[in-house]
Design an enzyme around this catalytic site. Sequence first.
Site, mmCIF file in Angstrom:
data_model
loop_
_atom_site.group_PDB
_atom_site.id
_atom_site.type_symbol
_atom_site.label_atom_id
_atom_site.label_comp_id
_atom_site.label_asym_id
_atom_site.label_seq_id
_atom_site.Cartn_x
_atom_site.Cartn_y
_atom_site.Cartn_z
ATOM 1 N N SER A 1 3.883 -0.670 5.958
ATOM 2 C CA SER A 1 3.693 0.157 7.032
ATOM 3 C C SER A 1 3.396 1.595 6.759
ATOM 4 C CB SER A 1 4.966 0.201 7.851
ATOM 5 O OG SER A 1 4.779 1.457 8.940
ATOM 6 N N LYS B 1 9.021 -1.741 5.928
ATOM 7 C CA LYS B 1 8.786 -2.727 6.506
ATOM 8 C C LYS B 1 7.998 -3.900 5.786
ATOM 9 C CE LYS B 1 8.425 -3.624 10.283
ATOM 10 N NZ LYS B 1 7.270 -2.815 11.132
ATOM 11 N N ASN C 1 5.846 -6.885 6.770
ATOM 12 C CA ASN C 1 5.077 -7.453 7.944
ATOM 13 C C ASN C 1 4.383 -8.812 7.663
ATOM 14 O OD1 ASN C 1 5.402 -5.269 9.637
ATOM 15 N ND2 ASN C 1 4.009 -3.765 8.929
ATOM 16 N N ARG D 1 -34.677 -29.323 27.844
ATOM 17 C CA ARG D 1 -34.228 -28.196 26.950
ATOM 18 C C ARG D 1 -34.008 -26.813 27.899
ATOM 19 N NH1 ARG D 1 -38.720 -26.923 23.483
ATOM 20 N NH2 ARG D 1 -37.387 -25.395 22.520
#
Length: 451
Positions: free
Chosen positions: A277, A283, A285, A316
């Site tokens: 972080s 952290k 993550n 088409r």
Amino acid sequence: MSQLYASLFYQEQVTEIFSDRALLSYMIQVEVALAQAQAEVGVIPSTAASAIVEVSQTALAQIDVDALAVATGLAGNIAIPFVKQLTAIVKAQDAEAARYVHWGATSQDILDTACILQCRDALAQVETLLTQCYQTALTQAQTYRSQVMIGRTWLQQGLPITFGHKLARYASAFQRDLARIQAMKSRVFTAQLGGAVGSLASLQDQGSAVVQAFAQQLALSTPVCTWHGERDRIVEIASTLAMITGGLGKMARDWSLLMQTEIAEVFEPTAQGRGGSSTMPHKRNPVAAASVLAAANRVPALMASVYQSMVQEHERSLGGWHAEWLAIPEIFQLCAGALARTLDVLQGMQVNADNMHANLQCTQGLIMAEAVMMALAPHLGRLQAHHLVESACKTAVENGRHLKDVIAAMDDVQQYFSAEQINEIFQPESYLGNIQEQIDAVLMQAKGEAK
């Protein structure tokens, strides 16, 4: 896609397959195959085809990509200005051969067939990654087949399972994805050559023979009839990729939830600079999960465009076909990227067995309520047993007691079970049902396929 984000969401080989220069290379390959097929059937001189083949070896380097990009915006598709440039390159070497470049074809023939070639090569990369995920999940299922953890329903603790069972379910999903890919190949890897309205009138009575020779040149299936306006082949490829990506999203959701601080049972691999972080040093993550979940979020929106593009006008279409050019490359790249991230996690995940054990105990035995009920049901009847255990659960929660202690004190239980038997009932390992048989079945299926 910005190059700054490519390493987060995409996969290098598949990204290259859908690059601008790769597309031009595939288009050159298609034009060469067209000339060779027509020479084989006798529609154009063999000398012209030989000259086109020879020039094609260096044609990519001679194409003015910047001019092509400008001209594409005016022409409505890249094939028109591409054919002009390719014809000019051939003419510089052999004016007579240049007369036969793109003979009898229409722009969509070249772009559709080039797209199929791209999809074939990109799907081979996807299949390789998928196979690696499958094999890794099988290995990990065997490794953790006896690692008991809590199974969760509606984000709440349910009953005991094993981590190996969760991984075996992933492996089984990968196996089905691989089977879907194999099943669709003969349908979707099909050449496109129909001319202006699908009749190949420009080739007179040689149309069918040229189509067959054209498909053989590219090692593609020969279409029964042209498919300019029927986009189910493209949609089937994209749908299969979308299912794969959605399945990966489910797995990423699982491991990201298992990484939550309060659960902390499984973690993504560690690496320098990974998962940190910018403000919180502690952290860790789930960055791979974020990438996979972003892909699983994005692909359904792209699929909406692909499905909508099936509704085309007459022989088409206007706009529907064009929308595929944006959606298909991104679906492939997101799917391949999600597979690469998932493979990384499956190979290097870190499992915290202690936390798995601790989380099994955090309800003070409530997760074993069904086991108690089913043990009592033969003696009391299922409904009466349910009422008794439900009442015991309420007492345990209200008084902060372990459910086993409440159950063990009940007269209706003591007359049927000893203390040792009650203790056994409350062991999570004793209430795993047929999980081991399911794991064995997944592993045996893989062994059968390998023979």
